[in-house]
Design an enzyme around this catalytic site. Structure first.
Site: not given
Ligand code: ADE
Ligand code: ZN
Length: 341
Positions: A203, A22, A200, A281
């Site tokens: 997670e 990101h 995503h 990330d």
């Molecule tokens: N935005 C930035 N990092 C993130 C992550 N690890 N999971 C979800 N949204 C995000």
């Molecule tokens: Zn992410």
């Protein structure tokens, strides 16, 4: 005689691609202070140490609150350029030769910044990265899943004018309570317009969210996907489909997705035949860019040079690169492994 590289040197030297990054998550405190000062924006912290000590997260939402607050400082095209350029310089030193970058337009348009300001700055830096540093790149626009689908549709509309610069769309932000099914229609529209899709999933959310991302959003890659390990049938499906997972070890540790890197599911996923990749990330918040992620997980799980070679090769296999370029980059990884194993 051939010099034997240490694991760290081997990791640093191997050509790598980053697929889960990101751009707002690369905002280092030093640059944040500099940009805040020139934009006359007040921030909550007065020293780099103060900011860094606030980076103690117990879950994803904890982190997101700080991450969105940091992004408020970004106002001009030059700010987005500087942010992106600083990241490219960092990865250039780490032999990352291709990167696929996420950006979150709604984080900025929601506070009155134009979509064009954001993307012009990022795109210009990526072009300079290509010509001055030799770094290849793709751009992926993410929808914030804590917002509604209507807002995602508006963002997709904004993107049309810049379609030639955007390769795919993704889904990020607070996962729990915001399943992929909430965005089924906007993803369908995006695919009809020719965008590749990622999301995503798994997670913090359950394996069910990964199923939804596969079946409803028709994604080409899963971002994170750790919780796939809880579902045998899903694992088989992912292996059969050669569906890549973009794993982020230091992120998982910092957000307490795993309590200790020694318990990280990466190796188990690889042993099941999953096409796994290593990524950073939000490196400014999680304590490391690509090399730090590779080193930390390799030490924790006792990975071999062969494992690292497979992970680096996977990063190109799973990329959105054109076939010819992909082949060329994979050959570079193969050559490196042959000469340095
Ligand atoms: N935005 C930035 N990092 C993130 C992550 N690890 N999971 C979800 N949204 C995000
Ligand atoms: Zn992410």
């Amino acid at each position: 005689m051939k010099e034997v590289k240490s694991l760290e040197e081997f990791i640093k030297g191997i050509p790598k691609a980053e697929l889960h990054l990101h751009i707002e998550g690369t905002f280092e405190p030093e640059l944040m202070f500099e940009i805040a000062k020139r934009n006359h924006v007040k921030i909550k912290y007065s020293t780099v140490e103060e900011i860094k000590s606030a980076y103690n997260f117990s879950n994803l939402q904890d982190f997101l609150d700080i991450y969105y607050a940091g992004a408020q400082v970004l106002l001009t095209e030059q700010d987005f350029y500087d942010l992106t350029w600083a990241y490219l310089e960092k990865i250039h030193a780490e032999n990352v030769i291709h990167t696929e970058i996420f950006f979150d337009p709604q984080t900025h348009t929601g506070r009155g910044i134009k979509f064009s300001t954001v993307i012009n700055g990022i795109h210009r830096a990526l072009e300079d990265g290509r010509t001055k540093l030799g770094i290849n790149s793709k751009l992926i626009m993410c929808f914030l899943r804590h917002l509604d689908e209507e807002s995602a549709f508006k963002t997709l509309e904004n993107a049309i004018e810049f379609k030639k610069w955007i390769d795919g769309v993704g889904l990020d932000s607070s996962e729990l309570g915001h399943p992929p099914s909430k965005f089924q229609q906007v993803f369908e529209q995006a695919r009809r317009q020719g965008f590749l899709t990622v999301a995503h999933a798994g997670e913090e959310g359950p394996a069910e969210y990964i199923w939804e991302a596969l079946n409803l959003l028709k994604i080409s890659r899963i971002d994170h996907g750790n919780n796939a390990l809880n579902d045998e049938k899903l694992l088989k499906e992912l292996v059969n489909k050669k569906m890549p997972l973009t794993i982020c070890p230091l992120s998982n540790l910092k957000l307490q997705v795993v309590k200790d890197l020694k318990e990280h599911p990466l190796k188990k996923l690889m042993d099941h035949g999953i096409l796994a990749t290593i990524n950073s990330d939000d490196p400014a918040y999680f304590g490391g860019y690509m090399v730090e992620n590779y080193i930390a997980i390799s030490k924790a799980l006792n990975l071999s040079k062969e494992d690292i070679y497979i992970l680096a090769k996977n990063s190109f296999i799973a990329s959105f690169l054109e076939e010819e370029v992909k082949k060329d980059m994979i050959e570079r990884v193969d050559r490196y492994y042959k000469e340095n194993k």
